[in-house]
Each structure stands twice: as structure tokens, then as C-alpha cells.
Scaffold this motif. Structure first.
Motif, PDB file in Angstrom:
ATOM      1  N   VAL A   1     -13.453 -33.521  13.757  1.00 27.79           N
ATOM      2  CA  VAL A   1     -13.351 -34.926  13.941  1.00 27.79           C
ATOM      3  C   VAL A   1     -14.295 -35.962  13.267  1.00 27.79           C
ATOM      4  N   ALA A   2     -15.539 -35.537  13.621  1.00 27.44           N
ATOM      5  CA  ALA A   2     -16.691 -36.333  13.012  1.00 27.44           C
ATOM      6  C   ALA A   2     -16.679 -36.556  11.579  1.00 27.44           C
ATOM      7  N   ALA A   3     -16.255 -35.694  10.860  1.00 27.99           N
ATOM      8  CA  ALA A   3     -16.062 -35.752   9.352  1.00 27.99           C
ATOM      9  C   ALA A   3     -15.156 -36.520   8.877  1.00 27.99           C
ATOM     10  N   VAL A   4     -14.023 -36.723   9.408  1.00 22.91           N
ATOM     11  CA  VAL A   4     -13.062 -38.055   9.268  1.00 22.91           C
ATOM     12  C   VAL A   4     -13.522 -39.417   9.668  1.00 22.91           C
ATOM     13  N   VAL A   5     -14.368 -39.335  10.809  1.00 25.46           N
ATOM     14  CA  VAL A   5     -14.857 -40.809  11.192  1.00 25.46           C
ATOM     15  C   VAL A   5     -15.864 -40.903  10.336  1.00 25.46           C
ATOM     16  N   ALA A   6     -16.784 -40.085   9.762  1.00 24.58           N
ATOM     17  CA  ALA A   6     -17.771 -40.559   8.893  1.00 24.58           C
ATOM     18  C   ALA A   6     -17.424 -40.813   7.604  1.00 24.58           C
ATOM     19  N   PHE A   7     -16.248 -40.139   7.009  1.00 28.13           N
ATOM     20  CA  PHE A   7     -15.629 -40.932   5.838  1.00 28.13           C
ATOM     21  C   PHE A   7     -15.166 -42.188   6.035  1.00 28.13           C
ATOM     22  N   LEU A   8     -14.569 -42.615   7.002  1.00 28.00           N
ATOM     23  CA  LEU A   8     -14.003 -43.860   7.274  1.00 28.00           C
ATOM     24  C   LEU A   8     -15.126 -44.932   7.288  1.00 28.00           C
ATOM     25  N   CYS A   9     -16.359 -44.638   7.644  1.00 22.97           N
ATOM     26  CA  CYS A   9     -17.665 -45.570   7.564  1.00 22.97           C
ATOM     27  C   CYS A   9     -18.295 -45.596   6.596  1.00 22.97           C
ATOM     28  N   ARG A  10     -18.028 -45.176   5.236  1.00 25.75           N
ATOM     29  CA  ARG A  10     -18.662 -44.968   4.164  1.00 25.75           C
ATOM     30  C   ARG A  10     -18.110 -46.163   3.331  1.00 25.75           C
ATOM     31  N   ASP A  11     -18.709 -46.423   2.009  1.00 26.86           N
ATOM     32  CA  ASP A  11     -18.535 -47.338   1.158  1.00 26.86           C
ATOM     33  C   ASP A  11     -16.958 -46.971   0.395  1.00 26.86           C
ATOM     34  N   GLU A  12     -16.861 -45.770   0.052  1.00 29.90           N
ATOM     35  CA  GLU A  12     -15.605 -45.137  -0.502  1.00 29.90           C
ATOM     36  C   GLU A  12     -14.387 -45.478   0.285  1.00 29.90           C
ATOM     37  N   ALA A  13     -14.555 -45.572   1.363  1.00 25.15           N
ATOM     38  CA  ALA A  13     -13.262 -45.656   2.631  1.00 25.15           C
ATOM     39  C   ALA A  13     -13.019 -47.462   2.548  1.00 25.15           C
ATOM     40  N   GLY A  14     -13.455 -48.014   1.797  1.00 20.20           N
ATOM     41  CA  GLY A  14     -13.388 -49.523   1.714  1.00 20.20           C
ATOM     42  C   GLY A  14     -11.884 -49.976   1.664  1.00 20.20           C
ATOM     43  N   TYR A  15     -10.768 -49.136   1.163  1.00 18.10           N
ATOM     44  CA  TYR A  15      -9.331 -49.459   0.758  1.00 18.10           C
ATOM     45  C   TYR A  15      -8.716 -49.016   1.960  1.00 18.10           C
ATOM     46  N   VAL A  16      -9.109 -48.145   2.807  1.00 18.81           N
ATOM     47  CA  VAL A  16      -8.340 -47.632   3.920  1.00 18.81           C
ATOM     48  C   VAL A  16      -8.739 -48.413   5.152  1.00 18.81           C
ATOM     49  N   ASN A  17      -7.518 -49.029   5.493  1.00 17.91           N
ATOM     50  CA  ASN A  17      -7.670 -50.059   6.650  1.00 17.91           C
ATOM     51  C   ASN A  17      -6.290 -50.415   7.503  1.00 17.91           C
ATOM     52  N   GLY A  18      -6.616 -50.347   8.771  1.00 16.34           N
ATOM     53  CA  GLY A  18      -5.491 -50.498   9.802  1.00 16.34           C
ATOM     54  C   GLY A  18      -4.784 -49.278   9.999  1.00 16.34           C
ATOM     55  N   GLN A  19      -5.385 -48.167   9.679  1.00 17.23           N
ATOM     56  CA  GLN A  19      -4.675 -46.812   9.682  1.00 17.23           C
ATOM     57  C   GLN A  19      -4.840 -45.867  11.061  1.00 17.23           C
ATOM     58  N   VAL A  20      -3.808 -45.304  11.437  1.00 21.91           N
ATOM     59  CA  VAL A  20      -4.064 -44.365  12.409  1.00 21.91           C
ATOM     60  C   VAL A  20      -4.164 -42.812  11.744  1.00 21.91           C
ATOM     61  N   ILE A  21      -5.265 -42.124  11.765  1.00 22.31           N
ATOM     62  CA  ILE A  21      -5.230 -40.592  11.048  1.00 22.31           C
ATOM     63  C   ILE A  21      -5.516 -39.564  12.157  1.00 22.31           C
ATOM     64  N   GLY A  22      -4.400 -38.767  12.050  1.00 22.05           N
ATOM     65  CA  GLY A  22      -4.429 -37.786  13.054  1.00 22.05           C
ATOM     66  C   GLY A  22      -5.391 -36.559  12.660  1.00 22.05           C
ATOM     67  N   VAL A  23      -5.885 -36.122  13.521  1.00 20.92           N
ATOM     68  CA  VAL A  23      -6.846 -34.569  13.250  1.00 20.92           C
ATOM     69  C   VAL A  23      -6.397 -33.709  14.291  1.00 20.92           C
ATOM     70  N   ASN A  24      -5.076 -33.262  13.996  1.00 23.89           N
ATOM     71  CA  ASN A  24      -4.463 -32.235  15.244  1.00 23.89           C
ATOM     72  C   ASN A  24      -3.926 -31.162  15.012  1.00 23.89           C
ATOM     73  N   GLY A  25      -4.203 -30.645  13.713  1.00 23.70           N
ATOM     74  CA  GLY A  25      -3.567 -29.072  13.382  1.00 23.70           C
ATOM     75  C   GLY A  25      -2.142 -29.099  13.358  1.00 23.70           C
ATOM     76  N   GLY A  26      -1.513 -30.311  12.917  1.00 27.41           N
ATOM     77  CA  GLY A  26      -0.060 -30.265  12.562  1.00 27.41           C
ATOM     78  C   GLY A  26       0.570 -30.619  13.737  1.00 27.41           C
ATOM     79  N   MET A  27       0.202 -31.141  14.913  1.00 27.25           N
ATOM     80  CA  MET A  27       0.759 -31.507  16.228  1.00 27.25           C
ATOM     81  C   MET A  27       1.810 -32.562  15.923  1.00 27.25           C
ATOM     82  N   GLY A  28       1.503 -33.521  15.095  1.00 25.80           N
ATOM     83  CA  GLY A  28       2.410 -34.628  14.988  1.00 25.80           C
ATOM     84  C   GLY A  28       1.720 -35.989  14.656  1.00 25.80           C
TER      85      GLY A  28
END
Length: 246
Positions: free
Chosen positions: A219-246
Motif C-alpha cells: 500500500v505504501a508503495a502506491v501512496v509514495a508513487f502518488l506523492c512524487r513529481d512523476e505522478a503529477g498527471y494522475v489526479n482525481g483517481q481511486v486506485i485499488g490495492v486489493n489483490g483483484g477483489m474489485g
């Protein structure tokens, strides 16, 4: 001639003393952020996370206040802002108080929503204008797969977390032109004290297509990516980290 090293960006992680929150704090510190590790009443746990980060060569300090208490949150954040803006906010604080809706007490409904939803407002709102003046910011709220799929006994929790999705999408539209993104990470079953009590191993194998619980570090890895400069065009998204649950 010597040049001064710029101060690192500061990150506030609410609920930073828990399993997922602690993993987020450690990952952001490893990425070079100065992390404010938040707790509610258990300041000692936040101090332990901060001390471990410092021992590993990072920068961190602990802070304690009740996110559900608007006055307490504002007072604490005024002190934080006296040292400069906070450019990364991770709204991770949340509680469970499960019961079927037919038998749920009003206090159960309100406290869960107070922490997850009102806490989001109490923490994020005072930090927005100072963040906007820097023309760069990252806001990540930690939700749950329950907000997407629902879960028996968690109408209060699912409602509070689902509300973060709408608030985040609206905030993303408001702040995008100022270089600020707002996103949601929605974990599924994640290993830790909370999951160990609620989900036996066999139940996890049946519920989760990946047939295992996730880890706080995933979970922390996805949060960390969203906090980086490289994620500047990812906005208003809901990203699941759930092993395929849905």
C-alpha cells in the motif's frame, strides 16, 4: 562559494503510527521527505515510528491531535505551518466500529464518520492555501475496498470512506491548476493487527483472488508513487490495492 541544500518537502501522515500508516511514513522518509508522524492519543507509538526513521537516516517527528476535533486540529496545524507549508498530506486516519445497520448505535455511526470524513476536512482544509502558494502539492487519502464493494456490518465505515472519493475528485478539479493532485488509495485485506482479528487465513483465500492478504508496504508503495513529481498527471483517481477483489 557554498550553496545551501534546499529543505526537504514536508509530509503529514495521519494515523501514522499504525501498520499501514507506519509503512507509509517509512516509505516517504526513504524518498527524502520530512515526515510528520501523526497519532491521536498514542503519541508514544508515533514517536517510535519517527525515531526509527531518524535512526535509518531520514527526517521525522511525531505529532498528536484528534482529527475529529476541528479546533484541536486547527491549533496543531497552525503550529506546524509556523515552520512552513506542508506539501504532502496523507489522510490515513480511520477507525472501525462495526455493527449491522439495523442494530447500529448513533454514536457508532457518527464517530466513524467523524474520524474518516470530518478528519479529512479538518486536516486538509487548513493546509491547502499555504500548499497552493508553493504551486506543488500531493494529497492522498486512504480509503478501503469496502467503499467500493460494501461490506456487511460496515455501513458507517463504507459511507465515510466512499465520501472521500467524491471529496477527492472535487478537490482534484479545484486544485489541479496549482500543481496539486488529490487521489485515493483503496486497500483490500492488508496484513496487520486489524486484519488478523477480522479475517482468518481461509476466509482470505476465499475472498481475495490473489489468495493472500496484502502487505502495508505494498500500500505504501502506491501512496509514495502518488506523492512524487512523476505522478503529477494522475489526479482525481481511486486506485485499488486489493489483490483483484474489485
Amino acid at each position: 562559494m557554498t550553496t545551501s541544500t534546499p529543505s526537504p518537502r514536508r509530509a503529514l501522515v495521519t494515523g501514522g503510527s499504525g501498520d499501514i500508516g507506519g509503512a507509509i511514513c517509512r516509505r516517504l522518509a526513504a524518498d527524502g521527505l520530512h515526515v510528520l508522524v501523526h497519532a491521536n492519543s498514542r503519541l508514544d507509538r508515533a514517536e517510535a515510528v519517527a525515531a526509527a526513521i531518524v535512526e535509518a537516516g531520514g527526517q521525522a517527528r511525531a505529532i498528536a491531535f484528534d482529527v475529529a476535533d476541528g479546533d484541536a486540529a486547527r491549533a496543531a496545524l497552525e503550529t506546524v505551518l509556523a515552520d512552513g507549508p506542508v506539501q504532502v498530506v496523507v489522510n490515513n486516519a480511520g477507525i472501525h466500529d462495526d455493527a449491522p445497520l439495523a442494530g447500529m448505535r448513533e454514536s457508532q455511526w457518527k464517530r466513524v464518520i467523524d474520524v474518516s470524513l470530518h478528519g479529512f476536512f479538518h486536516v486538509t482544509q487548513p493546509l491547502l492555501l499555504p500548499m497552493a502558494r508553493t504551486r506543488w502539492g500531493r494529497i492522498v487519502s486512504v480509503s478501503s475496498v469496502a467503499a467500493v464493494l460494501g461490506n456487511r456490518g460496515q455501513a458507517n465505515y463504507a459511507a465515510a470512506k466512499a465520501a472521500l472519493h467524491g471529496a477527492t475528485r472535487s478537490l482534484a478539479r479545484e486544485m489541479a491548476s496549482r500543481g496539486i493532485t488529490a487521489n485515493v488509495v483503496a486497500p483490500g485485506v492488508v496484513a496487520g493487527a486489524m486484519a488478523a482479528d477480522a479475517f482468518p487465513a481461509e476466509a482470505i483465500r476465499q475472498m481475495v483472488p490473489a489468495a493472500r492478504a496484502g502487505t502495508p508496504e505494498e500500500v505504501a508503495a502506491v501512496v509514495a508513487f502518488l506523492c512524487r513529481d512523476e505522478a503529477g498527471y494522475v489526479n482525481g483517481q481511486v486506485i485499488g490495492v486489493n489483490g483483484g477483489m474489485g
